[in-house]
Design a protein around this motif. Sequence first.
Motif, short mmCIF file in Angstrom:
data_model
loop_
_atom_site.label_atom_id
_atom_site.label_comp_id
_atom_site.label_asym_id
_atom_site.label_seq_id
_atom_site.Cartn_x
_atom_site.Cartn_y
_atom_site.Cartn_z
N GLU A 23 -7.41 -14.83 6.69
CA GLU A 23 -5.97 -15.10 6.74
C GLU A 23 -5.25 -14.30 7.83
O GLU A 23 -4.03 -14.16 7.81
N LEU A 24 -5.97 -13.77 8.81
CA LEU A 24 -5.35 -12.97 9.86
C LEU A 24 -4.17 -13.67 10.52
O LEU A 24 -3.17 -13.03 10.82
N ASP A 25 -4.29 -14.97 10.73
CA ASP A 25 -3.21 -15.69 11.41
C ASP A 25 -1.95 -15.81 10.55
O ASP A 25 -0.90 -16.20 11.04
N GLU A 26 -2.04 -15.43 9.28
CA GLU A 26 -0.87 -15.46 8.41
C GLU A 26 0.02 -14.23 8.59
O GLU A 26 1.20 -14.26 8.25
N THR A 72 5.94 -2.03 9.80
CA THR A 72 4.71 -2.80 9.97
C THR A 72 4.45 -3.67 8.75
O THR A 72 4.18 -4.87 8.88
N PHE A 73 4.53 -3.09 7.58
CA PHE A 73 4.21 -3.86 6.37
C PHE A 73 5.28 -4.91 6.06
O PHE A 73 4.97 -5.94 5.48
N HIS A 74 6.51 -4.66 6.50
CA HIS A 74 7.53 -5.67 6.32
C HIS A 74 7.26 -6.85 7.25
O HIS A 74 7.29 -8.01 6.82
N SER A 75 6.95 -6.56 8.51
CA SER A 75 6.72 -7.66 9.46
C SER A 75 5.44 -8.42 9.14
O SER A 75 5.39 -9.64 9.30
N MET A 76 4.42 -7.76 8.65
CA MET A 76 3.15 -8.42 8.37
C MET A 76 3.15 -9.13 7.02
O MET A 76 2.63 -10.25 6.91
N PHE A 77 3.68 -8.49 6.00
CA PHE A 77 3.53 -9.00 4.64
C PHE A 77 4.84 -9.24 3.90
O PHE A 77 4.83 -9.67 2.75
N GLY A 78 5.98 -8.91 4.53
CA GLY A 78 7.27 -9.09 3.87
C GLY A 78 7.53 -8.05 2.79
O GLY A 78 8.37 -8.24 1.93
N ILE A 79 6.81 -6.94 2.84
CA ILE A 79 6.94 -5.88 1.83
C ILE A 79 8.18 -5.04 2.13
O ILE A 79 8.40 -4.62 3.26
N THR A 80 8.96 -4.77 1.11
CA THR A 80 10.14 -3.91 1.28
C THR A 80 9.70 -2.45 1.31
O THR A 80 8.62 -2.10 0.81
N ALA A 81 10.55 -1.63 1.87
CA ALA A 81 10.25 -0.20 1.93
C ALA A 81 10.03 0.37 0.53
O ALA A 81 9.17 1.23 0.32
N ALA A 82 10.79 -0.14 -0.44
CA ALA A 82 10.66 0.33 -1.82
C ALA A 82 9.29 0.00 -2.43
O ALA A 82 8.81 0.72 -3.29
N ASP A 83 8.68 -1.08 -1.96
CA ASP A 83 7.39 -1.50 -2.50
C ASP A 83 6.19 -1.03 -1.68
O ASP A 83 5.05 -1.26 -2.06
N LEU A 84 6.46 -0.39 -0.54
CA LEU A 84 5.39 0.00 0.38
C LEU A 84 4.35 0.90 -0.27
O LEU A 84 3.15 0.67 -0.13
N ASN A 85 4.77 1.91 -0.98
CA ASN A 85 3.84 2.88 -1.57
C ASN A 85 2.80 2.20 -2.46
O ASN A 85 1.60 2.35 -2.25
#
Length: 116
Positions: A23-26, A72-85
């Motif tokens: 799924e790299l292209d995702e 990085t995690f927001h741009s790649m996976f849509g993860i919020t800063a609050a959920d990053l950990n």
Amino acid sequence: MATWQCVKNCGACCNLDPTARPELDEYLSPEQIDIYMSMVGEDGWCINLDRETRECTIYEKRPSFCRVTAETFHSMFGITAADLNDFAIDCCREQIEDVYGDRSLEMLKFDRAVGI
């Protein structure tokens, strides 16, 4: 509460085998995929990993997709800063299990370091 941190001498995330990541292209742009693929050695491991020390030889200049940051995690996976950990802990545990096993020394060291 468990707090994510990178554990020295692990290197599980440096196992870049693209067949294990269809799924790299995702989550990577075409340019990032080109960079990613240029880093994959014949055995699926990153060519920039020092196998003896399990440390990155380009750490300060590593691509953004190799960095665990909120941006990085927001741009790649849509993860919020609050959920990053929690997301980063889950990602590491999954990768360590896939590469070394769920009862490996690497998993034990990671769990101890993050407080699991």
